[in-house]
Design a protein around this motif. Sequence first.
Motif, PDB file in Angstrom:
ATOM      1  N   MET A  69       0.539  -1.451   0.099  1.00 47.85           N
ATOM      2  CA  MET A  69       0.065   0.041   0.167  1.00 47.85           C
ATOM      3  C   MET A  69       0.924   1.581   0.033  1.00 47.85           C
ATOM      4  N   VAL A  70       0.715   1.906  -0.990  1.00 48.24           N
ATOM      5  CA  VAL A  70       1.187   3.262  -1.010  1.00 48.24           C
ATOM      6  C   VAL A  70       0.382   4.259  -0.557  1.00 48.24           C
ATOM      7  N   LEU A  71       0.566   5.154   0.568  1.00 51.75           N
ATOM      8  CA  LEU A  71      -0.007   6.660   0.590  1.00 51.75           C
ATOM      9  C   LEU A  71       0.303   7.474  -0.153  1.00 51.75           C
ATOM     10  N   PHE A  72      -0.834   8.190  -0.836  1.00 49.87           N
ATOM     11  CA  PHE A  72      -0.854   9.994  -1.075  1.00 49.87           C
ATOM     12  C   PHE A  72      -1.513  11.076  -0.410  1.00 49.87           C
ATOM     13  N   VAL A  73      -1.136  11.685   0.240  1.00 49.58           N
ATOM     14  CA  VAL A  73      -1.306  12.342   1.533  1.00 49.58           C
ATOM     15  C   VAL A  73      -1.355  14.233   0.846  1.00 49.58           C
ATOM     16  N   TYR A  74      -2.529  14.565   0.570  1.00 49.80           N
ATOM     17  CA  TYR A  74      -2.597  16.160   0.668  1.00 49.80           C
ATOM     18  C   TYR A  74      -3.586  16.980   1.719  1.00 49.80           C
ATOM     19  N   VAL A  75      -2.008  17.773   2.232  1.00 49.34           N
ATOM     20  CA  VAL A  75      -3.156  18.497   4.042  1.00 49.34           C
ATOM     21  C   VAL A  75      -3.672  20.341   2.996  1.00 49.34           C
ATOM     22  N   ASP A  76      -4.998  20.389   3.940  1.00 48.07           N
ATOM     23  CA  ASP A  76      -4.800  22.222   3.724  1.00 48.07           C
ATOM     24  C   ASP A  76      -4.735  22.031   4.733  1.00 48.07           C
ATOM     25  N   TYR A  77      -3.312  22.748   4.723  1.00 49.48           N
ATOM     26  CA  TYR A  77      -3.095  23.362   6.213  1.00 49.48           C
ATOM     27  C   TYR A  77      -3.863  24.577   6.798  1.00 49.48           C
ATOM     28  N   SER A  78      -4.347  25.464   5.988  1.00 52.30           N
ATOM     29  CA  SER A  78      -4.727  27.062   6.768  1.00 52.30           C
ATOM     30  C   SER A  78      -6.400  25.989   7.386  1.00 52.30           C
ATOM     31  N   ASN A  79      -6.293  25.366   6.658  1.00 58.86           N
ATOM     32  CA  ASN A  79      -8.062  24.951   7.361  1.00 58.86           C
ATOM     33  C   ASN A  79      -7.576  24.073   8.869  1.00 58.86           C
ATOM     34  N   VAL A  80      -6.633  23.455   9.207  1.00 59.53           N
ATOM     35  CA  VAL A  80      -5.637  22.839   9.664  1.00 59.53           C
ATOM     36  C   VAL A  80      -6.206  23.996  10.677  1.00 59.53           C
ATOM     37  N   TRP A  81      -5.253  25.247  10.939  1.00 59.24           N
ATOM     38  CA  TRP A  81      -4.399  25.857  12.118  1.00 59.24           C
ATOM     39  C   TRP A  81      -5.684  26.527  11.973  1.00 59.24           C
ATOM     40  N   ILE A  82      -6.309  27.115  11.325  1.00 58.29           N
ATOM     41  CA  ILE A  82      -7.413  27.723  11.191  1.00 58.29           C
ATOM     42  C   ILE A  82      -8.428  27.713  13.323  1.00 58.29           C
ATOM     43  N   ILE A 129       5.535   6.278   0.973  1.00 64.21           N
ATOM     44  CA  ILE A 129       4.465   7.774   0.801  1.00 64.21           C
ATOM     45  C   ILE A 129       5.295   7.519  -0.829  1.00 64.21           C
ATOM     46  N   GLY A 130       3.671   7.931  -1.741  1.00 63.57           N
ATOM     47  CA  GLY A 130       3.813   8.226  -2.888  1.00 63.57           C
ATOM     48  C   GLY A 130       3.854   9.571  -3.265  1.00 63.57           C
ATOM     49  N   ARG A 131       3.164  10.451  -2.476  1.00 63.33           N
ATOM     50  CA  ARG A 131       3.551  11.929  -2.938  1.00 63.33           C
ATOM     51  C   ARG A 131       2.808  12.400  -1.465  1.00 63.33           C
ATOM     52  N   SER A 132       3.379  13.933  -1.140  1.00 58.04           N
ATOM     53  CA  SER A 132       2.330  14.160   0.174  1.00 58.04           C
ATOM     54  C   SER A 132       2.326  15.437  -0.452  1.00 58.04           C
ATOM     55  N   SER A 133       1.628  16.461  -0.464  1.00 56.82           N
ATOM     56  CA  SER A 133       0.997  17.743  -1.037  1.00 56.82           C
ATOM     57  C   SER A 133       0.605  18.464   0.116  1.00 56.82           C
ATOM     58  N   LEU A 134       1.188  19.339   1.156  1.00 62.71           N
ATOM     59  CA  LEU A 134       0.754  21.063   1.444  1.00 62.71           C
ATOM     60  C   LEU A 134       0.238  22.066   0.744  1.00 62.71           C
ATOM     61  N   GLY A 176      -3.847  -1.894  -2.862  1.00 62.99           N
ATOM     62  CA  GLY A 176      -4.298  -0.934  -1.640  1.00 62.99           C
ATOM     63  C   GLY A 176      -3.660   0.710  -1.650  1.00 62.99           C
ATOM     64  N   ASP A 177      -3.899   1.095  -2.830  1.00 59.11           N
ATOM     65  CA  ASP A 177      -2.986   2.725  -2.407  1.00 59.11           C
ATOM     66  C   ASP A 177      -4.461   3.590  -1.911  1.00 59.11           C
ATOM     67  N   ARG A 178      -3.714   4.182  -1.079  1.00 55.07           N
ATOM     68  CA  ARG A 178      -4.890   4.871  -0.042  1.00 55.07           C
ATOM     69  C   ARG A 178      -4.718   6.227  -0.072  1.00 55.07           C
ATOM     70  N   LEU A 179      -5.446   7.617  -0.281  1.00 53.22           N
ATOM     71  CA  LEU A 179      -5.249   8.403  -0.563  1.00 53.22           C
ATOM     72  C   LEU A 179      -6.168   9.316   1.019  1.00 53.22           C
ATOM     73  N   VAL A 180      -5.099   9.897   1.541  1.00 53.89           N
ATOM     74  CA  VAL A 180      -4.683   9.919   2.917  1.00 53.89           C
ATOM     75  C   VAL A 180      -5.406  12.002   3.061  1.00 53.89           C
ATOM     76  N   LEU A 181      -6.454  12.283   3.453  1.00 48.31           N
ATOM     77  CA  LEU A 181      -6.713  14.042   2.876  1.00 48.31           C
ATOM     78  C   LEU A 181      -6.975  14.974   4.036  1.00 48.31           C
ATOM     79  N   VAL A 182      -6.205  15.655   4.696  1.00 48.21           N
ATOM     80  CA  VAL A 182      -5.637  16.246   5.781  1.00 48.21           C
ATOM     81  C   VAL A 182      -7.450  17.368   5.166  1.00 48.21           C
TER      82      VAL A 182
END
Length: 181
Positions: free
Chosen positions: A1-14, A61-66, A123-129
């Motif tokens: 399994m490979v994780l692809f992670v995308y983080v919306d930093y501003s919303n997490v922080w606020i 980790i396949g890709r991680s983006s902030l 079994g790749d998975r999107l992790v949406l923060v």
Amino acid sequence: MVLFVYVDYSNVWIEGMRVSAVKKGLAPSTGEAMRDRITDQTWRLDFGRLYSAVCPEDSQIGRSSLFGSRPPEDDSIWRVARERGFEVTVFDRNAFNKEKGVDMEMGAQILDDSYQHMRSERGDRLVLVSGDQDFLPVVRRLADRGIKTTAVFWDHAAATNLKTGVDAFAPLDPLFAYITH
């Protein structure tokens, strides 16, 4: 399994500042903090720990983006994110000091990556923060192709239909002390 992670930093922080405001007694509840726009401006997110929480050490980790708004020049979060392997995409705020374009860019990148790199058979998975319901069309398209999704966000601010639309929802709330800098 490979994780692809995308983080919306501003919303997490606020939203983290709202949780902190409640913990410090500045607001009686996160609902009232949202309604009355009460935040703890002193709260700081430990990005390294957020990364560890959503990208366990044994994960591939396949890709991680902030994604987020252009920070002040002395803000180190973007440097730390790059050091952790995140691709960073920043947006200038508009004339009304509003962030525009983040959700659309995140969604476009997720869909691009899903066709170019994600594989349901391994079994790749999107992790949406993020807790934004605007991501539901993306989540549904991934589900149609057999790609699993996890949303990670503050429980009070995650859209109910996103929580139920993903394969798994993980609230950040229990991790508050851990991810506080």
